[in-house]
Write a protein that holds these residues in place. Structure first.
Motif, PDB file in Angstrom:
ATOM      1  N   VAL A   1       0.833  -1.200   0.000  1.00 17.35           N
ATOM      2  CA  VAL A   1       0.000   0.000   0.000  1.00 17.35           C
ATOM      3  C   VAL A   1       0.870   1.254   0.000  1.00 17.35           C
ATOM      4  CG1 VAL A   1      -1.730   1.321   1.283  1.00 17.35           C
ATOM      5  CG2 VAL A   1      -1.923  -1.168   1.132  1.00 17.35           C
ATOM      6  N   GLY A   2       1.894   1.258   0.833  1.00 19.35           N
ATOM      7  CA  GLY A   2       2.745   2.435   0.980  1.00 19.35           C
ATOM      8  C   GLY A   2       3.475   2.840  -0.278  1.00 19.35           C
ATOM      9  N   GLU A   3       3.972   1.873  -1.030  1.00 20.95           N
ATOM     10  CA  GLU A   3       4.700   2.213  -2.252  1.00 20.95           C
ATOM     11  C   GLU A   3       3.813   2.888  -3.284  1.00 20.95           C
ATOM     12  OE1 GLU A   3       6.787  -1.327  -3.529  1.00 20.95           O
ATOM     13  OE2 GLU A   3       8.526  -0.778  -2.312  1.00 20.95           O
ATOM     14  N   ILE A   4       2.539   2.569  -3.278  1.00 24.20           N
ATOM     15  CA  ILE A   4       1.609   3.216  -4.204  1.00 24.20           C
ATOM     16  C   ILE A   4       1.202   4.585  -3.688  1.00 24.20           C
ATOM     17  CG2 ILE A   4      -0.713   3.099  -5.197  1.00 24.20           C
ATOM     18  CD1 ILE A   4      -0.282   0.004  -5.210  1.00 24.20           C
ATOM     19  N   ILE A   5       0.780   4.647  -2.439  1.00 20.61           N
ATOM     20  CA  ILE A   5       0.216   5.886  -1.914  1.00 20.61           C
ATOM     21  C   ILE A   5       1.276   6.965  -1.686  1.00 20.61           C
ATOM     22  CG2 ILE A   5       0.239   5.525   0.582  1.00 20.61           C
ATOM     23  CD1 ILE A   5      -2.821   6.316   0.410  1.00 20.61           C
ATOM     24  N   GLN A   6       2.534   6.579  -1.465  1.00 25.52           N
ATOM     25  CA  GLN A   6       3.552   7.601  -1.210  1.00 25.52           C
ATOM     26  C   GLN A   6       3.755   8.524  -2.410  1.00 25.52           C
ATOM     27  OE1 GLN A   6       7.286   5.868  -0.012  1.00 25.52           O
ATOM     28  NE2 GLN A   6       7.668   4.936  -1.998  1.00 25.52           N
ATOM     29  N   ASP A   7       3.383   8.081  -3.594  1.00 26.11           N
ATOM     30  CA  ASP A   7       3.484   8.940  -4.780  1.00 26.11           C
ATOM     31  C   ASP A   7       2.465  10.072  -4.762  1.00 26.11           C
ATOM     32  OD1 ASP A   7       5.609   7.481  -5.774  1.00 26.11           O
ATOM     33  OD2 ASP A   7       4.331   6.173  -6.991  1.00 26.11           O
ATOM     34  N   TYR A   8       1.466   9.962  -3.903  1.00 24.35           N
ATOM     35  CA  TYR A   8       0.418  10.978  -3.816  1.00 24.35           C
ATOM     36  C   TYR A   8       0.546  11.845  -2.568  1.00 24.35           C
ATOM     37  CZ  TYR A   8      -1.498   8.247  -7.573  1.00 24.35           C
ATOM     38  OH  TYR A   8      -1.655   7.592  -8.766  1.00 24.35           O
ATOM     39  N   ASP A   9       1.595  11.638  -1.798  1.00 26.57           N
ATOM     40  CA  ASP A   9       1.858  12.419  -0.594  1.00 26.57           C
ATOM     41  C   ASP A   9       3.173  13.155  -0.836  1.00 26.57           C
ATOM     42  OD1 ASP A   9       2.728  13.253   2.018  1.00 26.57           O
ATOM     43  OD2 ASP A   9       1.455  11.721   2.917  1.00 26.57           O
ATOM     44  N   SER A  10       3.082  14.442  -1.134  1.00 20.76           N
ATOM     45  CA  SER A  10       4.245  15.184  -1.640  1.00 20.76           C
ATOM     46  C   SER A  10       5.420  15.252  -0.673  1.00 20.76           C
ATOM     47  CB  SER A  10       3.833  16.596  -2.065  1.00 20.76           C
ATOM     48  OG  SER A  10       3.339  17.308  -0.955  1.00 20.76           O
ATOM     49  N   ASP A  11       5.173  15.316   0.628  1.00 22.30           N
ATOM     50  CA  ASP A  11       6.306  15.425   1.547  1.00 22.30           C
ATOM     51  C   ASP A  11       6.860  14.059   1.969  1.00 22.30           C
ATOM     52  OD1 ASP A  11       4.500  14.493   3.473  1.00 22.30           O
ATOM     53  OD2 ASP A  11       4.490  16.348   4.635  1.00 22.30           O
ATOM     54  N   LYS A  12       6.133  12.998   1.676  1.00 24.92           N
ATOM     55  CA  LYS A  12       6.549  11.628   1.995  1.00 24.92           C
ATOM     56  C   LYS A  12       6.887  11.436   3.477  1.00 24.92           C
ATOM     57  CE  LYS A  12       7.515  10.320  -2.653  1.00 24.92           C
ATOM     58  NZ  LYS A  12       6.377  11.062  -3.113  1.00 24.92           N
ATOM     59  N   LEU A  13       6.235  12.222   4.328  1.00 21.00           N
ATOM     60  CA  LEU A  13       6.368  12.071   5.774  1.00 21.00           C
ATOM     61  C   LEU A  13       5.094  11.416   6.288  1.00 21.00           C
ATOM     62  CD1 LEU A  13       7.894  15.538   6.717  1.00 21.00           C
ATOM     63  CD2 LEU A  13       9.084  13.341   6.492  1.00 21.00           C
ATOM     64  N   PHE A  14       5.219  10.213   6.804  1.00 25.71           N
ATOM     65  CA  PHE A  14       4.059   9.439   7.212  1.00 25.71           C
ATOM     66  C   PHE A  14       4.038   9.235   8.722  1.00 25.71           C
ATOM     67  CE2 PHE A  14       5.100   7.223   3.009  1.00 25.71           C
ATOM     68  CZ  PHE A  14       4.395   8.156   2.275  1.00 25.71           C
ATOM     69  N   PRO A  15       3.049   9.803   9.412  1.00 24.57           N
ATOM     70  CA  PRO A  15       2.890   9.464  10.819  1.00 24.57           C
ATOM     71  C   PRO A  15       2.594   7.960  10.915  1.00 24.57           C
ATOM     72  CG  PRO A  15       1.545  11.364  10.241  1.00 24.57           C
ATOM     73  CD  PRO A  15       2.058  10.784   8.969  1.00 24.57           C
ATOM     74  N   ALA A  16       3.255   7.287  11.823  1.00 25.61           N
ATOM     75  CA  ALA A  16       3.061   5.844  11.982  1.00 25.61           C
ATOM     76  C   ALA A  16       2.883   5.536  13.461  1.00 25.61           C
ATOM     77  CB  ALA A  16       4.250   5.085  11.402  1.00 25.61           C
ATOM     78  N   TYR A  17       1.802   4.838  13.767  1.00 26.69           N
ATOM     79  CA  TYR A  17       1.448   4.531  15.148  1.00 26.69           C
ATOM     80  C   TYR A  17       1.303   3.031  15.350  1.00 26.69           C
ATOM     81  CZ  TYR A  17       0.242   9.484  15.407  1.00 26.69           C
ATOM     82  OH  TYR A  17       0.293  10.854  15.382  1.00 26.69           O
ATOM     83  N   GLY A  18       1.448   2.631  16.577  1.00 25.78           N
ATOM     84  CA  GLY A  18       1.135   1.278  16.986  1.00 25.78           C
ATOM     85  C   GLY A  18       0.059   1.349  18.046  1.00 25.78           C
ATOM     86  N   PHE A  19      -0.603   0.227  18.268  1.00 29.18           N
ATOM     87  CA  PHE A  19      -1.618   0.180  19.330  1.00 29.18           C
ATOM     88  C   PHE A  19      -1.665  -1.218  19.928  1.00 29.18           C
ATOM     89  CE2 PHE A  19      -3.746  -0.454  15.266  1.00 29.18           C
ATOM     90  CZ  PHE A  19      -4.572  -1.550  15.468  1.00 29.18           C
ATOM     91  N   GLY A  20      -2.009  -1.250  21.222  1.00 27.41           N
ATOM     92  CA  GLY A  20      -2.205  -2.510  21.917  1.00 27.41           C
ATOM     93  C   GLY A  20      -0.964  -3.160  22.481  1.00 27.41           C
ATOM     94  N   ALA A  21       0.104  -2.400  22.672  1.00 31.71           N
ATOM     95  CA  ALA A  21       1.351  -2.980  23.185  1.00 31.71           C
ATOM     96  C   ALA A  21       1.694  -2.408  24.556  1.00 31.71           C
ATOM     97  CB  ALA A  21       2.496  -2.684  22.220  1.00 31.71           C
ATOM     98  N   LYS A  22       2.527  -3.165  25.273  1.00 30.36           N
ATOM     99  CA  LYS A  22       3.164  -2.651  26.489  1.00 30.36           C
ATOM    100  C   LYS A  22       4.486  -2.047  26.057  1.00 30.36           C
ATOM    101  CE  LYS A  22       1.449  -5.510  30.270  1.00 30.36           C
ATOM    102  NZ  LYS A  22       1.861  -6.422  31.367  1.00 30.36           N
ATOM    103  N   LEU A  23       4.698  -0.788  26.447  1.00 33.51           N
ATOM    104  CA  LEU A  23       5.888  -0.059  26.009  1.00 33.51           C
ATOM    105  C   LEU A  23       6.970  -0.054  27.076  1.00 33.51           C
ATOM    106  CD1 LEU A  23       4.173   3.065  24.414  1.00 33.51           C
ATOM    107  CD2 LEU A  23       4.679   0.862  23.369  1.00 33.51           C
ATOM    108  N   PRO A  24       8.219  -0.126  26.624  1.00 36.29           N
ATOM    109  CA  PRO A  24       9.325   0.007  27.576  1.00 36.29           C
ATOM    110  C   PRO A  24       9.457   1.466  27.988  1.00 36.29           C
ATOM    111  CG  PRO A  24      10.172  -0.261  25.333  1.00 36.29           C
ATOM    112  CD  PRO A  24       8.672  -0.378  25.268  1.00 36.29           C
TER     113      PRO A  24
END
Length: 172
Positions: A50-73
């Motif tokens: 998905v990312g390789e296709i959609i990154q062509d439509y996001d001019s700054d190519k900066l993608f917020p990326a989150y996780g959920f449901g984990a225990k964090l150190p």
């Protein structure tokens, strides 16, 4: 997508990845997070496809990326909207390769746990979308998950609120 590439409309791509225990132990081949030395796991393949296709439509190519449901150190606190790059002030990763790098690092440092709550991530992205009021930006949230949802009522409420107030496309 034609509109996005030919106008001043900006597409903002955000990723959220399920780090709950229902995905299975990453050291086991049956896990969606399986860390094989020979091939990418199911989540990484979805991110890349998905990312390789959609990154062509996001001019700054900066993608917020989150996780959920984990225990964090280091304290083991459960989080349902944590930045994969560990930077709460700037959750952006550079291009899809940066997202993959942050994903693999996170997978090695967090403990898969639960429950699977979607609403916190949806609300996080909706807050960013709410800051844009002129219609010049669209927000796409890709949630990669095993399909279990623990907060269905809150998720429905978040999606309805986003649909009414913002331009956020949620895919999973």
């Amino acid at each position: 997508m034609y509109l996005v590439s030919c106008s001043r409309t900006q597409l903002n791509f955000t990723v959220a990845i399920d780090f709950t225990a229902s995905n299975g132990n990453p050291s086991q081949p049956t896990s969606l997070h399986y860390m094989s030395p020979y091939q990418m796991n199911a989540y990484a393949m979805a991110l890349k496809a998905v990312g390789e296709i959609i990154q062509d439509y996001d001019s700054d190519k900066l993608f917020p990326a989150y996780g959920f449901g984990a225990k964090l150190p280091p304290d083991g606190k459960i989080s349902h909207a944590f930045p994969l790059n560990s930077n709460t002030g700037n959750p952006n990763c550079v291009a899809i390769e940066g997202v993959l790098e942050a994903y693999f690092h996170t997978l090695r440092t967090v403990q898969l746990y639960g429950p699977t709550n979607f609403a916190p991530v949806i609300n996080q992205v909706a807050r960013c979308a709410a800051e844009v009021t002129d219609g010049s930006q669209y927000f796409v949230l890709l949630m990669i998950t095993d399909g279990v949802i623990s907060d269905m009522a809150q998720t429905k409420e978040a999606v309805v609120n986003v649909s009414i107030h913002n331009s956020l496309l949620i895919t999973h």
